[in-house]
Design an enzyme around this catalytic site. Structure first.
Site: not given
Ligand code: TIU
Length: 228
Positions: A24, A129, A162
């Site tokens: 990310d 995701k 995350c």
């Protein structure tokens, strides 16, 4: 086998059965002017991870390691956005709304994209995701199994959200995870410190922790010794 000096003890890995997983590193989390900053966060805490992650990425590419990138985000029709995630935070501008870099955390928007410094190159899978963990509702596990990958070198943001969720998911699926501390970041320095500690506590309850320099040394073939 290569060995990385790590905590709680050295991490042995074979580059052929290991993947670099970069989580990310998206404009909306990391760049000034993005969604993360609009929420009042100091993105400089995350930006410190860019340069070391780039060094690790370059070395992994040179070594022919599999590199996988992830992005958190949703379909433009928001059909995969859980109601609780949409409502969480009571934000004036939340996921799916117009943000500083396009619709917030929507696939295809500028803010959803990976920062230029760490842009994927052809052949590197990008996993989109909808959740915090990279295994939830994605084909990451299938990709890794198809390539007989058993160990993950993990970089990205944010450490306690995350990165942690993904490492916990990976660990439960049987993957060994090495988290490179200086290649991760949190908006909250205390969460960064404790998040990293939690991974390596209790004999490495979720995985191992090292840093970019030690990983690069190991990838270059140097054998290390475990840190005290
Ligand atoms: N990638 C990731 O960690 N997503 C988040 O929402 N993190 C926060 O810390 N908010």
């Amino acid at each position: 086998m290569n060995a990385v000096r790590a905590d709680p003890y050295e991490f042995e890995f074979d580059p052929a059965t290991s993947a670099l997983l970069i989580i990310d590193m998206q404009r909306d989390f990391v760049d000034p002017g993005g969604f993360g900053e609009a929420l009042g966060n100091d993105v400089s805490h995350l930006r410190k991870a860019i340069a070391p992650t780039k060094r690790v990425l370059d070395a992994a590419r040179r070594a022919g390691m599999l590199v996988i990138h992830t992005r958190e985000g949703h379909r433009p029709d928001l059909a995969d956005l859980p109601r609780n995630k949409k409502l969480r935070g009571r934000l004036k501008s939340g996921i799916g709304d117009a943000g500083p870099m396009g619709r917030i955390l929507v696939r295809g928007e500028r803010g959803h994209g990976i920062i230029d410094e760490l842009a994927p190159i052809p052949g590197e899978p990008v996993v989109d995701k909808p959740g915090k963990g990279a295994f939830h509702a994605t084909d990451l596990d299938a990709m890794l199994k198809n390539r007989v990958i058993s160990q993950l070198i993990v970089c990205g943001v944010t450490t306690e959200v995350c990165v942690h969720t993904t490492v916990r998911e990976a660990n439960d699926r049987g993957y060994d995870c090495l988290v490179l501390e200086d290649c991760t970041g949190s908006y909250f320095p205390e969460f960064q410190a404790v998040g990293i500690k939690m991974i390596k506590a209790q004999g490495g309850i979720f995985g191992w922790v090292s840093d970019s320099a030690r990983f690069l040394e190991a990838l270059a073939g140097a054998k290390g010794t475990a840190r005290a």
